[in-house]
Scaffold this active site. Structure first.
Site, PDB file in Angstrom:
ATOM      1  N   CYS A 145       0.822  -1.207   0.000  1.00 44.17           N
ATOM      2  CA  CYS A 145       0.000   0.000   0.000  1.00 44.17           C
ATOM      3  C   CYS A 145       0.860   1.263   0.000  1.00 44.17           C
ATOM      4  O   CYS A 145       1.961   1.272   0.530  1.00 44.17           O
ATOM      5  CB  CYS A 145      -0.870   0.032   1.248  1.00 44.17           C
ATOM      6  SG  CYS A 145      -1.862  -1.429   1.458  1.00 44.17           S
ATOM      7  N   GLU A 172       7.632 -15.394  -9.983  1.00 49.17           N
ATOM      8  CA  GLU A 172       7.143 -14.023  -9.786  1.00 49.17           C
ATOM      9  C   GLU A 172       6.723 -13.368 -11.097  1.00 49.17           C
ATOM     10  O   GLU A 172       5.697 -12.700 -11.164  1.00 49.17           O
ATOM     11  CB  GLU A 172       8.250 -13.148  -9.182  1.00 49.17           C
ATOM     12  CG  GLU A 172       8.519 -13.346  -7.740  1.00 49.17           C
ATOM     13  CD  GLU A 172       9.480 -12.277  -7.237  1.00 49.17           C
ATOM     14  OE1 GLU A 172       9.059 -11.422  -6.469  1.00 49.17           O
ATOM     15  OE2 GLU A 172      10.656 -12.310  -7.629  1.00 49.17           O
ATOM     16  N   HIS A 212      15.767 -37.461  -4.093  1.00 49.20           N
ATOM     17  CA  HIS A 212      14.922 -37.795  -2.926  1.00 49.20           C
ATOM     18  C   HIS A 212      13.499 -37.290  -3.102  1.00 49.20           C
ATOM     19  O   HIS A 212      12.757 -37.206  -2.139  1.00 49.20           O
ATOM     20  CB  HIS A 212      15.549 -37.210  -1.658  1.00 49.20           C
ATOM     21  CG  HIS A 212      16.905 -37.749  -1.380  1.00 49.20           C
ATOM     22  ND1 HIS A 212      17.131 -39.035  -0.946  1.00 49.20           N
ATOM     23  CD2 HIS A 212      18.144 -37.201  -1.521  1.00 49.20           C
ATOM     24  CE1 HIS A 212      18.430 -39.256  -0.812  1.00 49.20           C
ATOM     25  NE2 HIS A 212      19.066 -38.147  -1.160  1.00 49.20           N
ATOM     26  N   LYS A 256      12.350 -15.990  -9.323  1.00 43.78           N
ATOM     27  CA  LYS A 256      12.164 -14.988 -10.380  1.00 43.78           C
ATOM     28  C   LYS A 256      11.150 -15.485 -11.410  1.00 43.78           C
ATOM     29  O   LYS A 256      10.274 -14.743 -11.845  1.00 43.78           O
ATOM     30  CB  LYS A 256      13.479 -14.671 -11.115  1.00 43.78           C
ATOM     31  CG  LYS A 256      14.499 -13.854 -10.381  1.00 43.78           C
ATOM     32  CD  LYS A 256      14.166 -12.394 -10.230  1.00 43.78           C
ATOM     33  CE  LYS A 256      13.438 -12.174  -8.941  1.00 43.78           C
ATOM     34  NZ  LYS A 256      14.225 -11.978  -7.741  1.00 43.78           N
ATOM     35  N   TRP A 292      -3.230  -2.687  -1.333  1.00 45.02           N
ATOM     36  CA  TRP A 292      -2.905  -4.097  -1.607  1.00 45.02           C
ATOM     37  C   TRP A 292      -3.699  -4.872  -0.563  1.00 45.02           C
ATOM     38  O   TRP A 292      -3.421  -4.773   0.627  1.00 45.02           O
ATOM     39  CB  TRP A 292      -1.406  -4.297  -1.447  1.00 45.02           C
ATOM     40  CG  TRP A 292      -0.877  -5.624  -1.878  1.00 45.02           C
ATOM     41  CD1 TRP A 292      -0.465  -5.975  -3.139  1.00 45.02           C
ATOM     42  CD2 TRP A 292      -0.649  -6.773  -1.057  1.00 45.02           C
ATOM     43  NE1 TRP A 292      -0.001  -7.265  -3.143  1.00 45.02           N
ATOM     44  CE2 TRP A 292      -0.101  -7.784  -1.881  1.00 45.02           C
ATOM     45  CE3 TRP A 292      -0.847  -7.063   0.295  1.00 45.02           C
ATOM     46  CZ2 TRP A 292       0.238  -9.041  -1.397  1.00 45.02           C
ATOM     47  CZ3 TRP A 292      -0.516  -8.326   0.768  1.00 45.02           C
ATOM     48  CH2 TRP A 292       0.016  -9.292  -0.074  1.00 45.02           C
ATOM     49  N   ASN A 329      -1.956   2.411   5.987  1.00 41.77           N
ATOM     50  CA  ASN A 329      -1.102   1.241   5.689  1.00 41.77           C
ATOM     51  C   ASN A 329      -0.875   0.509   7.006  1.00 41.77           C
ATOM     52  O   ASN A 329      -0.644   1.148   8.029  1.00 41.77           O
ATOM     53  CB  ASN A 329       0.278   1.670   5.167  1.00 41.77           C
ATOM     54  CG  ASN A 329       0.215   2.259   3.777  1.00 41.77           C
ATOM     55  OD1 ASN A 329      -0.828   2.230   3.121  1.00 41.77           O
ATOM     56  ND2 ASN A 329       1.337   2.800   3.324  1.00 41.77           N
ATOM     57  N   GLY A 330      -0.897  -0.811   6.939  1.00 43.08           N
ATOM     58  CA  GLY A 330      -0.645  -1.588   8.158  1.00 43.08           C
ATOM     59  C   GLY A 330      -1.844  -2.449   8.492  1.00 43.08           C
ATOM     60  O   GLY A 330      -2.766  -2.599   7.681  1.00 43.08           O
ATOM     61  N   GLU A 332      16.824 -18.683  -6.256  1.00 44.02           N
ATOM     62  CA  GLU A 332      16.553 -17.343  -6.750  1.00 44.02           C
ATOM     63  C   GLU A 332      16.028 -17.391  -8.193  1.00 44.02           C
ATOM     64  O   GLU A 332      15.100 -16.659  -8.549  1.00 44.02           O
ATOM     65  CB  GLU A 332      17.829 -16.490  -6.629  1.00 44.02           C
ATOM     66  CG  GLU A 332      17.746 -15.088  -7.151  1.00 44.02           C
ATOM     67  CD  GLU A 332      16.673 -14.230  -6.473  1.00 44.02           C
ATOM     68  OE1 GLU A 332      16.090 -14.649  -5.468  1.00 44.02           O
ATOM     69  OE2 GLU A 332      16.408 -13.143  -7.017  1.00 44.02           O
ATOM     70  N   LYS A 365       6.102  -4.583  -3.844  1.00 47.56           N
ATOM     71  CA  LYS A 365       7.545  -4.340  -3.811  1.00 47.56           C
ATOM     72  C   LYS A 365       8.099  -4.444  -2.392  1.00 47.56           C
ATOM     73  O   LYS A 365       9.124  -5.057  -2.167  1.00 47.56           O
ATOM     74  CB  LYS A 365       7.863  -2.966  -4.412  1.00 47.56           C
ATOM     75  CG  LYS A 365       9.345  -2.646  -4.465  1.00 47.56           C
ATOM     76  CD  LYS A 365      10.085  -3.609  -5.386  1.00 47.56           C
ATOM     77  CE  LYS A 365      11.598  -3.438  -5.358  1.00 47.56           C
ATOM     78  NZ  LYS A 365      12.265  -4.617  -5.918  1.00 47.56           N
ATOM     79  N   ARG A 375       5.113  -0.344  -6.240  1.00 45.79           N
ATOM     80  CA  ARG A 375       5.107  -1.081  -4.975  1.00 45.79           C
ATOM     81  C   ARG A 375       4.126  -2.247  -4.994  1.00 45.79           C
ATOM     82  O   ARG A 375       4.208  -3.131  -4.156  1.00 45.79           O
ATOM     83  CB  ARG A 375       4.729  -0.140  -3.831  1.00 45.79           C
ATOM     84  CG  ARG A 375       5.681   1.025  -3.677  1.00 45.79           C
ATOM     85  CD  ARG A 375       5.206   1.957  -2.603  1.00 45.79           C
ATOM     86  NE  ARG A 375       5.265   1.336  -1.307  1.00 45.79           N
ATOM     87  CZ  ARG A 375       6.338   1.334  -0.526  1.00 45.79           C
ATOM     88  NH1 ARG A 375       7.429   1.941  -0.918  1.00 45.79           N
ATOM     89  NH2 ARG A 375       6.329   0.750   0.631  1.00 45.79           N
TER      90      ARG A 375
HETATM   91  O1  M6R Z   1      12.695  -5.375   0.617  1.00 49.14           O
HETATM   92  P1  M6R Z   1      13.133  -6.757   1.028  1.00 49.14           P
HETATM   93  O2  M6R Z   1      14.460  -7.110   0.454  1.00 49.14           O
HETATM   94  O3  M6R Z   1      13.091  -6.976   2.491  1.00 49.14           O
HETATM   95  O4  M6R Z   1      12.074  -7.716   0.368  1.00 49.14           O
HETATM   96  C1  M6R Z   1      12.066  -9.078   0.645  1.00 49.14           C
HETATM   97  C2  M6R Z   1      11.176  -9.811  -0.332  1.00 49.14           C
HETATM   98  O5  M6R Z   1       9.862  -9.387  -0.205  1.00 49.14           O
HETATM   99  C3  M6R Z   1      11.634  -9.606  -1.779  1.00 49.14           C
HETATM  100  O6  M6R Z   1      12.966  -9.980  -1.976  1.00 49.14           O
HETATM  101  C4  M6R Z   1      10.747 -10.396  -2.744  1.00 49.14           C
HETATM  102  O7  M6R Z   1      10.981 -11.768  -2.598  1.00 49.14           O
HETATM  103  C5  M6R Z   1      11.006  -9.905  -4.162  1.00 49.14           C
HETATM  104  N1  M6R Z   1       9.768  -9.703  -4.846  1.00 49.14           N
HETATM  105  C6  M6R Z   1      11.882 -10.805  -4.930  1.00 49.14           C
HETATM  106  O8  M6R Z   1      11.977 -10.506  -6.274  1.00 49.14           O
END
Ligand code: M6R
Length: 607
Positions: A2, A487, A503, A484, A73, A99-100, A480, A602, A27
């Site tokens: 948000c 996502e 396994h 990616k 969000w 927010n929160g 990672e 974000k 975000r």
């Molecule tokens: O801002 P941060 O590095 O703490 O964020 C952590 C995760 O939310 C962030 O890395 C998320 O996994 C990304 N969308 C990865 O691309």
């Protein structure tokens, strides 16, 4: 996640609020709305979807000089227009964005309902508007203060009163807010990116602070009413108007920025001749460093993967026990905080609620925690007090790319410091330092010749399942790469340690199934080749990321993607690059919203 924006000043508020909402789009959000005060009434619009959808509904907006806006969000309640912010009280003269998460939603809702309030939305935020109304007796600041006495939870909020167009009230507890002090105008936002168009002079609100905004500036108080003498800071020059610089997406731009961003993470920190490094922000002497008996990296998502990578390097080079922990798990499992441990909170945004929660837990138990943070002035940076800025520059795409490599680079600098004062000789230290120093040019070299990414994309785009495998340093890279791809492209996949494949995940391999194997020429290669044979025996298609000139792997691979040679501990900084490109191009081929993938935010500022 948000976003909050608020404006008060001599200029029309509406375009400024819309502009602020646009700047926070990266975000992640699912609906947007705004409210203006005009002639003793509120004018309010909200829409599900993009800020552009909201903007198309604003043609009849009044000339007002004060207003609040929000990108939502969804947490409490679905993605609907009714649930979008701002929320208003029953008289529709008090509007509020938040927010929160309010922890005591249920008792407060029940209490207000018993007093005759009927709720329109499913959100926790709406009750705040009713609560402020309940305490309003002509004084907007006192009303917010009194209302918040009943609230438990996290909030960054901005409140607009139709009857008081000369003032905005904001408050913070656990959710960031920054006040921009311009020339005769004041803005409030949850993200400095939304402030920078107006001014670079800012005040960061702290937890349990309340701010009274007028066109002339801001008066910060504690929630109990004591005056706070807040420092005015200048926003870092990193905060600029975000531009794609000719790239189609921020993600692609950020992938290609990595030679520069890694250089910034290393600049002035590596001492090649001394075979050592210096991180001023840690403020640690060699004596302090030798007292560290273990290192624990806390983070989420990509930052967790960066923490895993660094932990392996710390053990290998400094021979200090090290591990990474998922912050959301760590914070709630009553963790042991050893006195001789050094904790790092690894976070690009510095606002991730789970990572901040883990930091509090460490601090509460007397542990030492330092930040590995990108966003200057963020909550993690402030809460930790000491740490390392990774200086990757603003990362706008939701999928983290350049922040990952900068985090790893910064933590490798720390690794060198820790190792040099223990067991590395001058020559060994020099070798580590110069391997790090060479990384930016090697990254540039790879990005100039990225290899047959298109062939990998053809194999992956319609796959039912993709397996990413790696051993040692390449295991977090495999995680990672899979993160990616999920996502950005929403392709079902997982990352696994290659030796563990037999396994379980091997059962998933149909003939032709794409397996992305990260196998640079490190100490793990022989074992990795054995795992590749197992994959090939099941008829799966092997996409290999390997060291340039490695004929053995090239001969095995169906698609071979070479990266420049480097020291084992630095391989993740190169092997992750093709995986970022594969995710980007698969997402593109599937028509995904690359910079704003569905459901993601974000910075994840709620648990
Ligand atoms: O801002 P941060 O590095 O703490 O964020 C952590 C995760 O939310 C962030 O890395 C998320 O996994 C990304 N969308 C990865 O691309």
């Amino acid at each position: 996640m948000c976003g909050i924006i608020a404006y008060i000043g001599p200029n029309p508020a509406l375009p400024r609020i819309v502009d602020g909402l646009r700047r926070m789009e990266y975000r992640g959000y699912d609906s947007a709305g705004l409210a203006l005060a005009h002639e003793g009434k509120l004018w309010l619009r909200k829409e599900v979807g993009r800020v552009a959808d909201l903007a198309s509904q604003l043609r009849d907006g009044p000339e007002s000089n004060v207003g609040i806006g929000h990108t939502r969000w969804a947490t409490h309640g679905g993605v609907t227009q009714v649930n979008a912010h701002p929320h208003t009280d029953v008289t529709e003269t008090i509007a509020l964005v938040h927010n929160g998460i309010i922890d005591n939603t249920n008792p407060l809702r029940a209490m207000l309902t018993s007093q005759g309030v009927s709720f329109r939305s499913e959100t926790d935020t709406e009750l705040l508007a009713h609560l402020v109304r309940k305490h309003y007796d002509g004084d907007p600041v006192q009303a917010v203060r009194d209302a918040l006495k009943h609230v438990r939870g996290t909030y960054g909020l901005a409140v607009l009163f139709a009857a008081h167009p000369d003032v905005l009230v904001a408050a913070r507890n656990g959710s960031p807010l920054v006040v921009g002090i311009g020339q005769g105008e004041t803005v409030l936002a949850s993200d400095p990116q939304a402030v920078v168009a107006h001014t670079r002079r800012v005040v960061y609100l702290q937890d349990r602070e309340l701010a009274v905004l007028t066109a002339e500036g801001v008066d910060v108080q504690t929630l109990d009413g004591d005056t706070v003498d807040s420092a005015i800071e200048t926003l870092d020059s990193d905060y600029a108007l975000a531009s794609k610089e000719g790239f189609d997406h921020f993600m692609l731009k950020e992938i290609h920025e990595q030679p520069r961003s890694i250089k910034r993470a290393l600049r002035g920190r590596i001492q090649v001749n001394e075979g050592n490094a210096k991180l001023g922000g840690l403020n640690m002497t060699p004596r302090d460093l030798v007292a560290v008996q273990r290192v624990i990296n806390l983070g989420c998502g990509t930052s967790y993967h960066a923490g895993m990578t660094a932990a392996m390097a710390i053990e290998a080079l400094a021979r200090v026990p090290a591990r990474a922990e998922i912050a959301s798990e760590f914070r709630y499992r009553h963790p042991i905080i050893p006195r001789d441990a050094l904790f790092f909170a690894v976070s690009q945004s510095g606002e991730t609620a789970d990572t901040l929660g883990a930091v509090s837990e460490v601090q509460l138990k007397g542990g030492a925690v330092m930040g590995i943070v990108n966003v200057v002035g963020s909550t993690a940076a402030r809460t930790c007090g000491r740490g390392v800025y990774v200086h990757s520059g603003p990362e706008i795409a939701v999928a983290s790319t350049k922040a990952f490599t900068s985090q790893v680079a910064a933590m490798l600098v720390f690794t060198l410091m820790l190792a040099r004062c223990r067991n590395l000789s001058l020559e060994q230290g020099q070798a580590v330092a110069s391997a790090l120093d060479d990384i930016p040019s090697k990254v540039a070299q790879y990005l100039r010749e990225p290899g047959p990414i298109d062939q990998a994309v053809q194999l992956i785009r319609d796959a039912r399942y993709v397996l990413f495998l790696g051993r040692g340093y390449s295991y977090p890279v495999a995680l990672e790469g899979a993160l990616k791809l999920k996502e950005i492209a929403y392709v079902p996949c997982e990352g696994y340690p290659a030796g563990e494949m037999k396994h379980g995940p091997i059962a998933m391999l149909d003939p032709g199934a794409p397996v992305v194997f990260i196998s640079p020429d490190d100490g793990q290669k022989e074992k990795a080749i054995a795992n590749m044979m197992e994959v090939k025996a099941r008829g799966a298609t092997l996409i290999c990321v390997h060291t340039k000139g490695d004929d053995e792997i090239e001969a095995l691979a169906d698609v071979s993607i070479p990266v420049p040679d480097t020291a084992d501990f630095a391989t993740p900084l190169l092997t992750v690059l093709p995986l970022q490109l594969i995710a980007y191009h698969v997402g593109l081929a599937l028509g995904r919203d690359i910079d704003k993938p569905r459901n993601l935010a974000k910075s994840v500022t709620v648990e």
